[in-house]
Write an enzyme that holds these catalytic residues in place. Structure first.
Site, PDB file in Angstrom:
ATOM      1  N   ASP A 214      33.292  29.292  32.128  1.00 33.15           N
ATOM      2  CA  ASP A 214      32.817  29.910  33.407  1.00 33.15           C
ATOM      3  C   ASP A 214      31.384  29.563  33.525  1.00 33.15           C
ATOM      4  OD1 ASP A 214      31.382  31.849  35.104  1.00 33.15           O
ATOM      5  OD2 ASP A 214      33.238  33.082  35.124  1.00 33.15           O
ATOM      6  N   GLU A 240      35.191  26.521  35.847  1.00 32.99           N
ATOM      7  CA  GLU A 240      34.974  27.654  36.771  1.00 32.99           C
ATOM      8  C   GLU A 240      33.620  27.719  37.485  1.00 32.99           C
ATOM      9  OE1 GLU A 240      36.760  31.396  35.955  1.00 32.99           O
ATOM     10  OE2 GLU A 240      35.398  32.543  37.006  1.00 32.99           O
ATOM     11  N   GLU A 268      34.798  33.602  43.182  1.00 31.42           N
ATOM     12  CA  GLU A 268      34.478  34.867  43.074  1.00 31.42           C
ATOM     13  C   GLU A 268      33.306  35.407  44.045  1.00 31.42           C
ATOM     14  OE1 GLU A 268      33.550  34.377  38.606  1.00 31.42           O
ATOM     15  OE2 GLU A 268      32.052  35.644  39.018  1.00 31.42           O
ATOM     16  N   ASP A 291      37.032  38.078  44.272  1.00 34.48           N
ATOM     17  CA  ASP A 291      37.037  39.502  43.577  1.00 34.48           C
ATOM     18  C   ASP A 291      37.452  40.457  44.884  1.00 34.48           C
ATOM     19  OD1 ASP A 291      34.987  40.823  41.319  1.00 34.48           O
ATOM     20  OD2 ASP A 291      35.624  42.145  43.107  1.00 34.48           O
ATOM     21  N   HIS A 318      39.160  37.408  40.574  1.00 32.01           N
ATOM     22  CA  HIS A 318      38.120  37.730  39.792  1.00 32.01           C
ATOM     23  C   HIS A 318      37.974  39.220  39.051  1.00 32.01           C
ATOM     24  CE1 HIS A 318      33.742  39.043  38.817  1.00 32.01           C
ATOM     25  NE2 HIS A 318      34.059  38.032  38.049  1.00 32.01           N
ATOM     26  N   GLU A 338      43.082  38.228  35.282  1.00 33.99           N
ATOM     27  CA  GLU A 338      41.847  38.025  34.597  1.00 33.99           C
ATOM     28  C   GLU A 338      41.584  39.371  33.659  1.00 33.99           C
ATOM     29  OE1 GLU A 338      37.825  37.130  36.023  1.00 33.99           O
ATOM     30  OE2 GLU A 338      37.055  37.189  34.140  1.00 33.99           O
TER      31      GLU A 338
HETATM   32  C1  LIG Z   1      31.150  35.265  32.220  1.00 29.79           C
HETATM   33  C2  LIG Z   1      30.578  35.047  33.633  1.00 29.79           C
HETATM   34  O1  LIG Z   1      29.207  34.544  33.431  1.00 29.79           O
HETATM   35  C3  LIG Z   1      30.557  36.190  34.360  1.00 29.79           C
HETATM   36  O2  LIG Z   1      29.577  37.369  33.863  1.00 29.79           O
HETATM   37  C4  LIG Z   1      31.960  36.893  34.727  1.00 29.79           C
HETATM   38  C5  LIG Z   1      32.597  35.927  35.382  1.00 29.79           C
HETATM   39  O3  LIG Z   1      32.122  35.313  36.216  1.00 29.79           O
HETATM   40  C6  LIG Z   1      34.027  36.128  35.421  1.00 29.79           C
HETATM   41  O4  LIG Z   1      34.551  36.865  34.883  1.00 29.79           O
HETATM   42  O5  LIG Z   1      34.693  35.119  36.105  1.00 29.79           O
HETATM   43 MG   LIG Z   2      33.614  33.565  36.992  1.00 30.87          MG
END
Ligand SMILES: C[C@H](O)[C@H](O)CC(=O)C(=O)O
Ligand SMILES: [Mg+2]
Length: 394
Positions: A214, A240, A268, A291, A318, A338
């Protein structure tokens, strides 16, 4: 059947974790030197909270029907979103039937279009839309996933997002998505550190476990391409949100540049059918990741998902806990979901939106039976012991 009309819409703010999942205490993996677009400024590199990632807090929307039934939802947006809900959006619901969600959505979106379209305003619209679906389910005594067409499979399968894919594998998840720690401003040395972390995880997880990165909008096309090429040897499944969500042209280029077999995912921070239409028609990615609490809610996600299906693309939302699960279980082009690991380690499975939701189901051995969603609405209750604040009223 005539359902009771909507009597009242209320918006509250809550601090600490929950839907604003970046609002965690010190030492949490989610705030440990994660690459972001702000990493070019050394003073904002170590912590995302330092540049204000948790400034908004959670928005709770409650919609009460004339018979006293309450639907609710949580998302991010905090006080400014509470203002929009109370002072602007509530008028399109009160006195109406909760079955009128299409017209309500249309009026919420087009009445705010002159200052909205994406981001905070669409978070607020999403929160209202999710609360409306929750209310409808509670009034009809049906889970939301029944109202969306019913389950197309018996259970959900999850990949886990967190800094410990090796632990996620032991916990039964099908893959692990790690935060990228170093961005372009940390140069070749940072890029080498990123690759070393991936290599280490691959060694710990074995050859077949899915590993993903990510990149939280932190990169440019050139860096993302070099990273993807170097990561190919370690079987990176997808890269991602590598670049800015506004750079559709960059995603189109990146998708052409990555090694064959590696997937490009994003979305997202995208919103509405129109935003996703850009990603799909420009062939920017392989998987879109709306999301549901940010893209316009369930009403809009259904449209986004149909568009993706017609383009032969997967929709893997997301995070978003139950708000995603009720959707994913109903769609063939959403084959897995996820699970965002909110344990600080992260070495344990804990509810994603804790402490705001009661009865939030969590995966066991990386899976969740459809029957775990068998309760009216989204199947959760609001934890009324948390400190909620109603900054505006109407
Ligand atoms: C881990 C990523 O930086 C963020 O906090 C969460 C995310 O973008 C995701 O779950 O996809
Ligand atoms: Mg992400």
């Amino acid at each position: 059947m005539n359902l009771p009309k909507i009597k009242h819409v209320r918006a509250f703010t809550v601090r600490g974790g929950g839907a604003d999942y970046h609002d965690q205490g010190e030492g949490h993996w989610i705030d440990d030197h994660i690459a972001t677009p702000m990493s070019r400024y050394p003073e904002y590199r170590q912590s995302r909270q330092s540049f204000g990632i948790n400034v908004l807090g959670t928005l709770v929307v409650e919609i009460e029907a004339e018979d006293g039934t309450i639907g609710f939802a949580v998302t991010t947006g905090g006080e400014p979103a509470a203002f929009i809900v109370e002072k602007h959006l509530a008028r399109f619901l009160e006195g109406r039937s909760p079955t009128d969600y299409e017209k309500i959505w249309d009026q919420m979106y087009f009445s705010t279009q002159y200052y909205g379209r994406k981001g905070l305003v669409v978070n607020a619209i999403s929160g209202v839309d999710l609360a409306l679906w929750d209310l409808l389910g509670k009034l009809r005594q049906e889970p939301v996933y029944h109202m969306l067409g019913g389950a197309v499979r018996d259970e959900l399968q999850f990949y886990a997002t967190g800094a410990r894919p090796d632990v996620a594998r032991e916990l039964g998840f099908i893959g692990g998505k790690m935060p990228l720690h170093h961005g372009p401003a940390e140069g070749v040395e940072g890029l080498k550190k990123n690759i070393a972390e991936l290599a280490d995880m691959r060694a710990k997880c074995g050859p077949d476990f899915w590993l993903m990165w990510d990149c939280w909008m932190a990169l440019d096309v050139d860096y993302a391409t070099r990273l993807a090429i170097a990561a190919h040897e370690y079987g990176l499944k997808w890269i991602e949100e590598a670049i800015s969500p506004d750079d559709y042209w960059g995603y189109q280029q990146l998708k052409r540049n990555v090694p064959k077999g590696m997937l490009v995912t994003t979305g997202e921070h995208e919103a509405t059918r129109w935003g996703f239409r850009m990603l799909l028609e420009m062939d920017c990615c392989d998987i879109i990741q709306p999301d549901v609490g940010w893209c316009g809610g369930v009403t809009e996600l259904l449209k986004i998902s149909a568009l993706a299906d017609a383009h032969g693309k997967m929709v893997v939302p997301h995070g978003s806990s139950v708000y995603s699960y009720h959707f994913v279980i109903t769609r063939h082009n959403s084959p897995f979901a996820e699970f965002l690991m909110m344990h600080p380690g992260p070495t344990e499975v804990v509810p994603m939106f804790h402490p705001q939701l009661i009865g939030e189901p969590v995966p066991e051995n990386g899976r969740l039976k459809a029957s775990a969603l068998d309760a009216p609405g989204f199947g959760v209750e609001l934890n009324r012991e948390i400190a909620m604040h109603r900054p505006y009223s109407h």
